[in-house]
Design a protein around this motif. Sequence first.
Motif, PDB file in Angstrom:
ATOM      1  N   LEU A  53       2.037   7.144 -14.771  1.00 30.30           N
ATOM      2  CA  LEU A  53       1.989   7.748 -13.442  1.00 30.30           C
ATOM      3  C   LEU A  53       0.754   8.638 -13.290  1.00 30.30           C
ATOM      4  N   ARG A  54       0.059   8.468 -12.201  1.00 33.39           N
ATOM      5  CA  ARG A  54      -1.102   9.307 -11.905  1.00 33.39           C
ATOM      6  C   ARG A  54      -0.635  10.615 -11.272  1.00 33.39           C
ATOM      7  N   PRO A  55      -1.465  11.656 -11.328  1.00 31.45           N
ATOM      8  CA  PRO A  55      -1.090  12.930 -10.682  1.00 31.45           C
ATOM      9  C   PRO A  55      -0.925  12.754  -9.174  1.00 31.45           C
ATOM     10  N   ILE A  56       0.054  13.438  -8.619  1.00 33.73           N
ATOM     11  CA  ILE A  56       0.258  13.442  -7.159  1.00 33.73           C
ATOM     12  C   ILE A  56      -0.242  14.786  -6.651  1.00 33.73           C
ATOM     13  N   GLU A  57      -1.349  14.746  -5.934  1.00 36.35           N
ATOM     14  CA  GLU A  57      -2.020  15.980  -5.536  1.00 36.35           C
ATOM     15  C   GLU A  57      -2.117  16.105  -4.021  1.00 36.35           C
ATOM     16  N   GLY A  60       1.054  -4.939  -9.162  1.00 40.15           N
ATOM     17  CA  GLY A  60       0.582  -4.109 -10.264  1.00 40.15           C
ATOM     18  C   GLY A  60       0.805  -2.632 -10.022  1.00 40.15           C
ATOM     19  N   GLY A  61       0.635  -1.830 -11.091  1.00 39.09           N
ATOM     20  CA  GLY A  61       0.692  -0.380 -10.960  1.00 39.09           C
ATOM     21  C   GLY A  61       2.089   0.165 -10.764  1.00 39.09           C
ATOM     22  N   ASN A  62       2.187   1.220  -9.959  1.00 39.84           N
ATOM     23  CA  ASN A  62       3.453   1.871  -9.602  1.00 39.84           C
ATOM     24  C   ASN A  62       3.190   2.694  -8.343  1.00 39.84           C
ATOM     25  N   VAL A  63       4.146   3.508  -7.923  1.00 40.38           N
ATOM     26  CA  VAL A  63       3.988   4.220  -6.649  1.00 40.38           C
ATOM     27  C   VAL A  63       2.709   5.053  -6.588  1.00 40.38           C
ATOM     28  N   THR A  64       2.319   5.654  -7.709  1.00 41.61           N
ATOM     29  CA  THR A  64       1.144   6.534  -7.680  1.00 41.61           C
ATOM     30  C   THR A  64      -0.166   5.766  -7.512  1.00 41.61           C
ATOM     31  N   THR A  65      -0.144   4.476  -7.840  1.00 40.20           N
ATOM     32  CA  THR A  65      -1.338   3.634  -7.687  1.00 40.20           C
ATOM     33  C   THR A  65      -1.703   3.463  -6.217  1.00 40.20           C
ATOM     34  N   TYR A  66      -0.723   3.570  -5.335  1.00 45.49           N
ATOM     35  CA  TYR A  66      -0.909   3.232  -3.919  1.00 45.49           C
ATOM     36  C   TYR A  66      -0.907   4.464  -3.006  1.00 45.49           C
ATOM     37  N   LEU A  67      -1.062   5.634  -3.576  1.00 43.74           N
ATOM     38  CA  LEU A  67      -1.083   6.847  -2.765  1.00 43.74           C
ATOM     39  C   LEU A  67      -2.231   6.853  -1.762  1.00 43.74           C
ATOM     40  N   PHE A  68      -3.327   6.165  -2.097  1.00 40.15           N
ATOM     41  CA  PHE A  68      -4.456   6.112  -1.165  1.00 40.15           C
ATOM     42  C   PHE A  68      -4.077   5.413   0.135  1.00 40.15           C
ATOM     43  N   ASP A  91      -0.531  12.479   6.283  1.00 45.02           N
ATOM     44  CA  ASP A  91      -1.421  13.413   6.976  1.00 45.02           C
ATOM     45  C   ASP A  91      -1.265  13.334   8.488  1.00 45.02           C
ATOM     46  N   ASN A  92      -0.725  12.213   8.964  1.00 48.54           N
ATOM     47  CA  ASN A  92      -0.480  12.037  10.401  1.00 48.54           C
ATOM     48  C   ASN A  92       1.009  12.168  10.733  1.00 48.54           C
ATOM     49  N   ASN A  93       1.711  12.939   9.909  1.00 50.69           N
ATOM     50  CA  ASN A  93       3.095  13.336  10.170  1.00 50.69           C
ATOM     51  C   ASN A  93       4.135  12.216  10.045  1.00 50.69           C
ATOM     52  N   PHE A  94       3.837  11.238   9.199  1.00 46.68           N
ATOM     53  CA  PHE A  94       4.851  10.257   8.834  1.00 46.68           C
ATOM     54  C   PHE A  94       5.446  10.665   7.488  1.00 46.68           C
ATOM     55  N   GLN A  95       6.760  10.544   7.384  1.00 46.83           N
ATOM     56  CA  GLN A  95       7.429  10.709   6.097  1.00 46.83           C
ATOM     57  C   GLN A  95       7.394   9.346   5.409  1.00 46.83           C
ATOM     58  N   VAL A  96       6.983   9.292   4.151  1.00 54.07           N
ATOM     59  CA  VAL A  96       6.815   8.010   3.464  1.00 54.07           C
ATOM     60  C   VAL A  96       7.667   7.978   2.200  1.00 54.07           C
ATOM     61  N   VAL A  97       8.480   6.933   2.088  1.00 59.54           N
ATOM     62  CA  VAL A  97       9.291   6.728   0.887  1.00 59.54           C
ATOM     63  C   VAL A  97       8.694   5.553   0.121  1.00 59.54           C
ATOM     64  N   MET A  98       8.275   5.814  -1.119  1.00 55.49           N
ATOM     65  CA  MET A  98       7.682   4.782  -1.967  1.00 55.49           C
ATOM     66  C   MET A  98       8.635   4.502  -3.128  1.00 55.49           C
ATOM     67  N   VAL A  99       8.944   3.238  -3.342  1.00 54.83           N
ATOM     68  CA  VAL A  99       9.906   2.877  -4.383  1.00 54.83           C
ATOM     69  C   VAL A  99       9.240   2.054  -5.477  1.00 54.83           C
ATOM     70  N   ASP A 100       9.634   2.332  -6.704  1.00 61.04           N
ATOM     71  CA  ASP A 100       9.263   1.515  -7.857  1.00 61.04           C
ATOM     72  C   ASP A 100      10.483   0.680  -8.239  1.00 61.04           C
ATOM     73  N   ASN A 158      -8.804   2.565   3.892  1.00 56.06           N
ATOM     74  CA  ASN A 158     -10.005   3.329   3.546  1.00 56.06           C
ATOM     75  C   ASN A 158     -10.911   3.588   4.747  1.00 56.06           C
ATOM     76  N   GLY A 159     -10.994   2.628   5.658  1.00 57.68           N
ATOM     77  CA  GLY A 159     -11.883   2.810   6.802  1.00 57.68           C
ATOM     78  C   GLY A 159     -11.256   2.526   8.145  1.00 57.68           C
ATOM     79  N   ASN A 160      -9.971   2.142   8.124  1.00 54.57           N
ATOM     80  CA  ASN A 160      -9.318   1.746   9.376  1.00 54.57           C
ATOM     81  C   ASN A 160      -7.979   2.455   9.588  1.00 54.57           C
ATOM     82  N   SER A 161      -7.790   3.589   8.947  1.00 55.67           N
ATOM     83  CA  SER A 161      -6.498   4.273   9.021  1.00 55.67           C
ATOM     84  C   SER A 161      -6.125   4.645  10.451  1.00 55.67           C
TER      85      SER A 161
END
Length: 267
Positions: free
Chosen positions: A33-37, A76-84, A91-100, A251-254
């Motif tokens: 798991l990567r750091p969640i910052e 591939g990866g896990n939830v922390t891989t896709y935080l980007f 940041d736009n006020n959505f609550q997000v639930v990520m499941v592994d 990355n460029g179309n959020s």
Amino acid sequence: MKTKFLLSVLFLFAICFSKAQMDDNFYQPNKILRPIENVKYENFSLPVKNDTISGIILKPKSGKIKATVLFFHGAGGNVTTYLFMTKPLVDNNFQVVMVDFRGYGKSTGKPTHLNIVSDGQLFFNKMIQRPEIANTKIILYGASMGSQIAAHLARNNKAKIAGLVMDGSLSSFTDIAMYYKPEYKEVISKYVVSPYSAKEDVQDMEGLPKLFIHSKEDKEVPYEEGYENYSKASLPKEFLEYSGNHLEAMNGNSEKIILQIEKMLNK
């Protein structure tokens, strides 16, 4: 030459006589798991038979929630891989639930097409009962391989959700297998059976807003598969094409993506 021939024979044997084990070729779980910052979050876990699936709930700092996004990540990866991909939503006020699902991150067990789909419905049922989610609109977001379970859940729960997002989606497990092993296309089409597929599920969602996101430069999941899902999907639907590689749209179309999701909430 003999080695290549032997490997080919073994591959064909595996397809024809060990179909249950073919799931191993679709999932590459990662336990690191990567750091969640710089984002508020809460861990959760759910029992599933003899295993446990886990994940995180990302919460807007403002405390104001536009909607809840249930996010299903790729092979591939896990939830922390896709935080980007999910942080712009938070940041736009959505609550997000990520499941592994099983095998990923803190989750135990081993992922298969069938246990992921059953665990996915259990996960959905449990999440929509949580007080902080129950009174919000629900968006399902499938990324890459996660598009298969997202589409299947959307089909089976369309009255309970506000929309579906398919980002870098494959049309079926069979189709993506043929893409990666074109020399065995005929055998794969016969023996690698998709227990569920996005290209079929999206046809049975009349009235549910759907957004399909894909790049013609995608080298992991061909553009044609994502566009096939869009073409076969029932109305209403939108297609967002961007420049970049697999799952790079955020990355460029959020802003464009978030605008389309907000439109779903108003329908």
